[in-house]
Design a protein around this motif. Structure first.
Motif, mmCIF file in Angstrom:
data_model
loop_
_atom_site.group_PDB
_atom_site.id
_atom_site.type_symbol
_atom_site.label_atom_id
_atom_site.label_comp_id
_atom_site.label_asym_id
_atom_site.label_seq_id
_atom_site.Cartn_x
_atom_site.Cartn_y
_atom_site.Cartn_z
ATOM 1 N N VAL A 86 0.846 -1.181 0.000
ATOM 2 C CA VAL A 86 0.000 0.000 0.000
ATOM 3 C C VAL A 86 0.883 1.233 0.000
ATOM 4 N N ARG A 87 0.443 2.243 -0.700
ATOM 5 C CA ARG A 87 1.134 3.532 -0.685
ATOM 6 C C ARG A 87 0.325 4.511 0.146
ATOM 7 N N LEU A 88 0.964 5.079 1.158
ATOM 8 C CA LEU A 88 0.306 6.002 2.072
ATOM 9 C C LEU A 88 0.963 7.370 1.937
ATOM 10 N N VAL A 89 0.136 8.410 1.872
ATOM 11 C CA VAL A 89 0.645 9.767 1.718
ATOM 12 C C VAL A 89 0.024 10.664 2.771
ATOM 13 N N GLU A 90 0.871 11.251 3.612
ATOM 14 C CA GLU A 90 0.411 12.154 4.664
ATOM 15 C C GLU A 90 0.499 13.610 4.199
ATOM 16 N N SER A 91 -0.341 14.432 4.810
ATOM 17 C CA SER A 91 -0.280 15.875 4.584
ATOM 18 C C SER A 91 -0.801 16.578 5.832
ATOM 19 N N GLY A 92 -0.535 17.890 5.911
ATOM 20 C CA GLY A 92 -1.097 18.688 6.990
ATOM 21 C C GLY A 92 -0.142 19.057 8.095
ATOM 22 N N GLY A 93 1.087 18.564 8.039
ATOM 23 C CA GLY A 93 2.050 18.935 9.063
ATOM 24 C C GLY A 93 2.454 20.391 8.926
ATOM 25 N N GLY A 94 3.199 20.873 9.917
ATOM 26 C CA GLY A 94 3.642 22.250 9.885
ATOM 27 C C GLY A 94 4.132 22.696 11.238
ATOM 28 N N SER A 95 4.266 24.005 11.390
ATOM 29 C CA SER A 95 4.729 24.589 12.642
ATOM 30 C C SER A 95 3.587 25.333 13.306
ATOM 31 N N VAL A 96 3.496 25.193 14.616
ATOM 32 C CA VAL A 96 2.414 25.820 15.368
ATOM 33 C C VAL A 96 2.923 26.142 16.765
ATOM 34 N N GLN A 97 2.330 27.132 17.384
ATOM 35 C CA GLN A 97 2.699 27.457 18.757
ATOM 36 C C GLN A 97 1.968 26.527 19.729
#
Length: 122
Positions: free
Chosen positions: A2-13
């Motif tokens: 299976v190929r899994l692709v994540e998104s939505g990460g980033g920097s936050v306080q």
């Protein structure tokens, strides 16, 4: 596999929120056991939350009450809503799947995405 692709990460306080998303190919994997793991620098990868075929969920003690795992079977997405983020949540977050009905963080058959970075500044 299976190929899994994540998104939505980033920097936050600290105290902020982020929502991670994951898609799978083949897309039917989302309907079975899925999970989020994370790995901080210098630490082992740890299970954060999992959801089984019947939508039963389990959370690690460190995120219980702050994170919510869910999926949208129609759109074929897995999500991780992360609220009240703390600096200790800084890590690379991985979407994972087994294709099985039930979940076990210790299963040897997890398949992983590439990961998405979450950085929480205090």
């Amino acid at each position: 596999g299976v190929r899994l692709v994540e998104s939505g990460g980033g920097s936050v306080q600290a105290g902020g929120s982020l929502r991670l998303s994951c898609t799978s190919s083949p897309d039917y994997y989302v309907k079975y056991c899925m999970a989020w793991f994370r790995q901080a620098p210098g630490k082992e990868r740890e299970g954060v939350a999992h959801i089984d075929q019947w939508s039963n969920t389990l959370y690690s003690d460190s995120v219980k009450g702050r994170f919510t795992i869910s999926r949208d079977n129609d759109k074929k997405f897995l999500y991780l809503q992360m609220d009240s983020l703390q600096s200790e949540d800084t890590a690379t977050y991985y979407c994972a799947a087994t294709g099985e009905s039930r979940c076990d963080f210790g299963s040897p058959i997890w398949q992983w995405g590439q990961g998405t970075q979450v950085t929480v500044s205090s």
